[in-house]
Design an enzyme around this catalytic site. Structure first.
Site, PDB file in Angstrom:
ATOM      1  N   CYS A  19      -1.646   1.404   1.393  1.00 35.67           N
ATOM      2  CA  CYS A  19      -0.923   2.538   0.996  1.00 35.67           C
ATOM      3  C   CYS A  19      -1.438   3.794   1.387  1.00 35.67           C
ATOM      4  O   CYS A  19      -2.905   3.745   1.292  1.00 35.67           O
ATOM      5  CB  CYS A  19      -0.196   2.400  -0.473  1.00 35.67           C
ATOM      6  N   GLY A  45       1.059   2.873   5.914  1.00 34.42           N
ATOM      7  CA  GLY A  45       2.228   2.373   5.506  1.00 34.42           C
ATOM      8  C   GLY A  45       3.245   2.945   5.895  1.00 34.42           C
ATOM      9  O   GLY A  45       3.775   4.109   6.039  1.00 34.42           O
ATOM     10  N   ASN A 124      -2.692   3.600  -4.830  1.00 28.13           N
ATOM     11  CA  ASN A 124      -3.094   2.731  -3.516  1.00 28.13           C
ATOM     12  C   ASN A 124      -4.065   1.698  -3.816  1.00 28.13           C
ATOM     13  O   ASN A 124      -5.163   2.284  -4.608  1.00 28.13           O
ATOM     14  CB  ASN A 124      -3.768   3.781  -2.593  1.00 28.13           C
ATOM     15  N   GLY A 125      -3.908   0.532  -3.665  1.00 38.56           N
ATOM     16  CA  GLY A 125      -4.771  -0.756  -4.081  1.00 38.56           C
ATOM     17  C   GLY A 125      -4.011  -1.898  -4.458  1.00 38.56           C
ATOM     18  O   GLY A 125      -2.908  -1.760  -4.339  1.00 38.56           O
ATOM     19  N   TYR A 265     -11.000  -0.489  10.533  1.00 41.77           N
ATOM     20  CA  TYR A 265      -9.584  -0.500  11.012  1.00 41.77           C
ATOM     21  C   TYR A 265      -8.653   0.507  10.459  1.00 41.77           C
ATOM     22  O   TYR A 265      -7.791   1.166  11.006  1.00 41.77           O
ATOM     23  CB  TYR A 265      -8.959  -1.802  11.000  1.00 41.77           C
ATOM     24  N   CYS A 462     -17.666  -3.498  -0.130  1.00 42.73           N
ATOM     25  CA  CYS A 462     -16.657  -4.633  -0.513  1.00 42.73           C
ATOM     26  C   CYS A 462     -16.475  -5.193   0.932  1.00 42.73           C
ATOM     27  O   CYS A 462     -16.036  -4.688   1.702  1.00 42.73           O
ATOM     28  CB  CYS A 462     -15.605  -4.244  -1.085  1.00 42.73           C
TER      29      CYS A 462
END
Length: 488
Positions: A19, A45, A124-125, A265, A462
């Site tokens: 998002c 999004g 967002n998440g 990406y 991550c």
């Protein structure tokens, strides 16, 4: 994380962007700036978007719509209903919520009315303990209006005993696990928060006497805002109409783990992440890929558009000419006409076409950003062979995606990820190409600026989708039977 169906039958076989969030304070007609910012974040999004604004004369106003920003939030009749100098917005691709049944009530920002006034939030998440939180809140009397994990934040705020909204938000977010970059607003304040790991991006900008919060720097550029800095992992910024900024660190400090796939990406190549150009990182990925996995060939061709910077870097390092062997139809959007079965079977050909005169008789290296299910890769390979290519070699600008993401990215279930049950050689045979090679995890880290590669004892990013090492345990999914990677 729940798998959502593609928005139309021609979607790429890609991990879907999470998002995008954007907020502005201290400018005239703030909602118009938010609409422009969301337009720049559309890549994050495409399913739906929403804007909330506040004006002292008429209070809070909101508009939520399915589809592109350009098709909704450019209409004067709509934007006139969103007056005020303070506004936030959100563009959405479903990563959690009703499976295949997205409703307008799931579209953010979400709004809540509290005793000290209203507040709206855009997230967002992904909240990895949302199911358990939701169950607890419902048992205590909360009535949910959506299927979104983000709504838990509003209900947690409502149950806080703190006397102002920023403090209630701190209380709420301390209960939340997973990834969150939040932009929120009250009647007089713009608020930005990142989770302690800083998994998802959030930046601060300045426009005249006003301030901007955005998922990416490219959205600052479109409104002429100056990039100031990134919001730190675990930081909360509270910005007032008069331009004052307070910074808080309401969470226990921990080592950041920013999502490395943002570099590969998700983010736009003209954005800056961690002080680094996304484009330059992707070009360097191509350089590392060429060093690690050379091959004799005649052309280096990107799979448009996400493979382009890496293909350029691969060409520069290898000395093999770069060429646009595949051309994208720029007018093929996600809102294509309802297709007949005959058109549906054309699949990827409606979006991509091979430059036959260039490809015929050539040994071709195709550079793509990832292989997920492998379905689109097989179709592209066949298109290249049908155009007369002598050989087809895939070079992938990320390590094999073998594990699902639970931090705000729509990922297929693990068994549907090709790399979860196939080796590199097996994937090569499955795709039917002459060779298939992925960049190593160390090579990806080097391209992202970590000269020594990945620290196995304390990873700098991550990278759970590649390594299976989740920095926050996906507790809801574990409760449903998901098996995390065993410790080595």
């Amino acid at each position: 994380m729940r798998e959502m169906p593609p928005s139309n039958p021609f979607d790429d076989d890609k991990l879907k962007e999470e998002c995008g969030v954007f907020g502005v304070i201290g400018v005239t007609d703030a909602a118009n700036f938010v609409a422009l910012g969301l337009h720049a974040l559309q890549h994050r999004g495409q399913e739906a978007g929403g804007i909330v604004s506040y004006s002292p004369d008429i209070g809070f106003n909101s508009a939520r719509r399915f589809g592109y920003v350009r098709d909704n939030f450019t209409k004067a009749s709509l934007m006139e209903t969103l007056p005020g100098s303070l506004s936030i917005g959100h563009v959405r691709y479903s990563t959690a919520g009703s499976k295949g049944q997205t409703q307008i009530r799931d579209v953010q920002p979400f709004f809540g009315e509290f005793s000290m006034g209203g507040a709206a939030i855009a997230h967002n998440g992904n909240i990895t303990n949302a199911d358990s939180l939701r169950k607890e809140l419902i048992e205590r009397g909360s009535i949910f209006q959506s299927s979104s994990d983000s709504e838990c934040i509003i209900h947690l705020m409502a149950r806080s005993l703190q006397q102002n909204i920023p403090e209630r938000m701190k209380d709420a977010l301390r209960r939340v696990e997973g990834a969150f970059s939040v932009v929120a607003m009250t009647r007089t304040k713009l608020i930005g928060v990142r989770d302690p790991l800083g998994v998802r991006p959030l930046v601060l900008g300045r426009i005249g006497d006003g301030w901007v919060l955005s998922s990416e720097t490219c959205a600052l550029d479109i409104i002429g805002a100056e990039f100031v800095r990134e919001v730190e992992p675990g930081e909360m910024l509270v910005i007032t109409e008069k331009g004052g900024i307070e910074s808080f660190h309401p969470f226990e400090r921990t080592r950041p783990r920013f999502c490395i796939f943002e570099h590969v990406y998700f983010s736009r190549p003209d954005s800056i992440l961690g002080g680094r150009s996304v484009y330059e990182t992707r070009r360097q990925i191509g350089v590392e890929l060429a060093k690690e996995n050379p091959v004799d060939a005649d052309l280096v061709c990107p799979v448009p558009d996400s493979g382009t910077p890496a293909a350029i870097g691969f060409s520069q390092e290898s000395g093999i000419p770069y060429a646009m062997g595949i051309i994208r139809n720029q007018y093929m959007g996600r809102t294509f006409i309802e297709p007949t079965e005959q058109i549906r079977n054309m699949g990827v050909r409606l979006k991509l076409n091979v430059n036959r005169a260039l490809i015929k008789g050539k040994r071709v290296i195709l550079v793509d950003d990832s292989v997920v299910r492998g379905t689109t890769s097989m179709k592209i390979k066949q298109m290249i062979l049908d155009a007369g290519a002598a050989e087809v070699h895939f070079r992938i600008a990320s390590p094999p995606t073998a594990w699902p993401c639970f931090y705000g990215v729509d990922t297929p279930e693990r068994e549907k990820l090709l790399a979860s049950h196939m080796s590199e050689d097996e994937m090569c045979a499955h795709l039917g190409v002459d060779s298939l090679k992925f960049i190593s995890l160390d090579g990806l880290y080097r391209a992202a600026g970590e000269a020594e590669g990945r620290n196995p004892d304390a990873p700098q990013y991550c990278d759970a989708c590649f390594s299976g090492e989740y920095p926050v345990a996906p507790s809801d999914m574990i409760a449903k039977g998901f098996e995390v990677k065993a410790a080595e």
